[in-house]
Design an enzyme around this catalytic site. Structure first.
Site, mmCIF file in Angstrom:
data_model
loop_
_atom_site.group_PDB
_atom_site.id
_atom_site.type_symbol
_atom_site.label_atom_id
_atom_site.label_comp_id
_atom_site.label_asym_id
_atom_site.label_seq_id
_atom_site.Cartn_x
_atom_site.Cartn_y
_atom_site.Cartn_z
ATOM 1 N N SER A 127 36.993 -20.557 -15.716
ATOM 2 C CA SER A 127 37.566 -20.318 -17.034
ATOM 3 C C SER A 127 37.120 -18.955 -17.557
ATOM 4 C CB SER A 127 37.184 -21.464 -17.969
ATOM 5 O OG SER A 127 37.919 -21.415 -19.160
ATOM 6 N N ASP A 184 47.493 -26.047 -14.620
ATOM 7 C CA ASP A 184 46.482 -25.488 -15.528
ATOM 8 C C ASP A 184 47.090 -24.370 -16.371
ATOM 9 O OD1 ASP A 184 44.255 -24.624 -16.835
ATOM 10 O OD2 ASP A 184 43.092 -24.130 -15.036
ATOM 11 N N HIS A 243 42.323 -28.486 -16.170
ATOM 12 C CA HIS A 243 41.453 -27.309 -16.221
ATOM 13 C C HIS A 243 40.006 -27.653 -15.866
ATOM 14 C CE1 HIS A 243 40.311 -23.277 -17.298
ATOM 15 N NE2 HIS A 243 39.471 -23.689 -18.240
#
Length: 507
Positions: A330, A387, A443
């Site tokens: 991320s 995602d 995610h």
């Protein structure tokens, strides 16, 4: 010839048996045969069986009638086209999930489920990378290793992902950073016992929250701190492992977004020039650059800390074969690119640098992507097809218009673009996760590692011999796991939280 070889008294019996045998060969799966009434009844039985499976799995997919498929094949088409049309019409990929679900109801698959829910982790064997380590580190951009996924590369990707999980767990065990003094050394439980941690890393936001936030919500604590522990540097310190890998590996692991100010930096999506860079066409996201370059009251900036530690390790192990691997998830994936860019020019002779990023957003424009490539930094982006984070910043205009803008002269400077080689996985390929899993699950880092562990190729189902434990996945994504497996886990009398406690997986 048959008539002349058989006695006359047995000839009539032979023809009768041959006719009966030929009748049994007529099947709806034989395109050259004309369908008979018996084939229709067989199809009805197949349809009823699939309907029962459909009710069991709570799906609405309609079974395919093989007879209809065969009838649609052109009589004057080639045998190759007929075979292709027949196989496409059967839509075997569509029926795969139903067939596998029925198979997984068997005792053998329940035993496999019990094994995957066990506390003991099972890993793929670590083979000797030896002279091929540069290939697995990306010297050829992982050509021929992605699709189908090479076994050794799968193990390496999962291994680097677990370094990020260790960063998440270390942060959440003690998220607060002291304001009045320098932070104390932090312990990280590394997933690989052959590595030792050498440096803690901190990221400081370039923006602050208004003072009234503390007045309105004084109990937010570490959520509003400007400087936060973001990751660590580790180095392989075991002679046998160094020999197996073919080099001494330096790892920089970076976690994802956790604090309010990190979220605020994520939203600062304007493209800005890179400091001390003579090329104005190379731009990166303002918020990511702020977290990378800003120093705190008692901690150096992320860029300064990483460069200083890597230089120290390069001097310490001078003369050895070294590699630098930057891995992040991320926000950490975005910062990993900026860290790799910084390290590529930190010394006259820098070891090979590779980035393994999980669920990373776009970081810069085409000029920045070219900058990374020109410095010979290798990037492997692991992307989940569902995602949304991997599509930002810059995806709000729609993919078609966005692609058109990138082709214009000004678009190349102001449009975001991804960097490196892509390994694309898909939540819907997992037999355990719901195909409509929510955004957080798609995610989630543990979900990423689960999907990589089961990935064979883009056109293949989830591998049957996947080895990664399902404990953390079921704990963290309980609502996104198919009811079939949750109920089976309960029937096996496995209380995941009580018997196999594990820290919450980051997302």
């Amino acid at each position: 010839m048959i008539s002349s070889a058989l006695p006359p008294q047995n000839l009539h019996s032979f023809h009768a048996k041959r006719a009966a045998f030929q009748h049994r060969l007529l099947s709806p799966l034989n395109p050259s045969a004309k369908p008979r009434p018996r084939a229709t009844s067989s199809t009805e039985l197949n349809r009823q069986h699939l309907s029962n499976l459909d009710k069991l799995l709570q799906k609405t997919a309609q079974p395919v009638d093989p007879v209809e498929v065969i009838n649609k094949v052109s009589d004057n088409g080639s045998m190759e086209n007929k075979g292709r049309g027949f196989l496409e019409g059967l839509n075997l990929a569509r029926l795969w999930d139903e067939a596998k679900a029925a198979e997984e109801m068997s005792p053998r698959h329940l035993n496999r489920l019990q094994r995957l829910l066990s506390k003991t982790e099972e890993y793929s064997p670590r083979t000797n990378l030896g002279s091929r380590w540069r290939e697995y580190h990306g010297c050829r951009d992982w050509a021929g290793l992605i699709d189908p996924l090479d076994e050794n590369l799968r193990r390496e990707v999962v291994r680097y992902g677990e370094f990020i999980q260790a960063a998440y767990h270390a942060f959440h065990s003690n998220p607060a950073t002291p304001v009045e003094e320098a932070p104390s050394p932090r312990h990280v439980a590394l997933p690989d016992r052959f590595y030792k941690m050498t440096k803690s890393l901190y990221a400081t936001s370039s923006v602050g929250l208004p003072k009234w936030v503390d007045d309105v919500a004084p109990d937010l604590g570490w959520m509003t701190q400007r400087s936060s522990w973001i990751g660590y540097v580790a180095v392989c310190d075991n002679g046998r492992e160094i020999q197996r890998m073919g080099r001494r590996d330096i790892v920089i692991a970076l976690r994802g977004t956790a604090t309010c100010l990190e979220w605020a930096e994520n939203l600062r999506a304007q493209l800005v020039e890179i400091p001390e860079n003579k090329d104005p066409t190379q731009k990166v996201e303002c918020g990511f650059l702020g977290l990378h370059k800003t120093s705190g009251s008692h901690v150096p900036s992320l860029a300064e800390a990483v460069v200083g530690e890597v230089r120290r390790l390069m001097e310490l192990y001078k003369g050895e074969t070294l590699s630098i691997t930057v891995t992040g998830h991320s926000l950490g994936a975005a910062l990993a690119l900026l860290v790799a860019d910084e390290l590529a020019s930190c010394a006259p002779e820098v070891p090979p640098i590779a980035v393994f990023s999980f669920g990373g957003p776009r970081v810069g424009n085409r000029g920045f992507a070219n900058r990374i490539s020109s410095k010979n930094v290798k990037v492997l982006r692991i992307v989940n097809n569902q995602d949304l984070i991997t599509r930002v910043p810059g995806a709000f205009m729609g993919e078609e218009r966005e692609q058109e803008s990138k082709n214009t002269r000004s678009g190349k400077m102001w449009a975001y673009t991804h960097v490196g080689t892509e390994l694309r996985v898909d939540t819907r390929m997992s037999p355990y996760l719901k195909p409509n899993a929510d955004v957080a699950c798609c995610h989630d880092l543990e979900a990423y590692l689960h999907l990589v562990d089961g990935f064979l190729a883009s056109n293949c189902p989830f591998r049957a011999n996947a080895k990664r434990s399902l404990v953390r996945l079921l704990n963290d994504q309980r609502s996104n796991v198919k009811k079939l497996y949750m109920s089976r886990a309960k029937s096996l009398s496995l209380s995941h939280r009580r018997e196999f406690p594990c820290p919450a997986s980051p997302s």
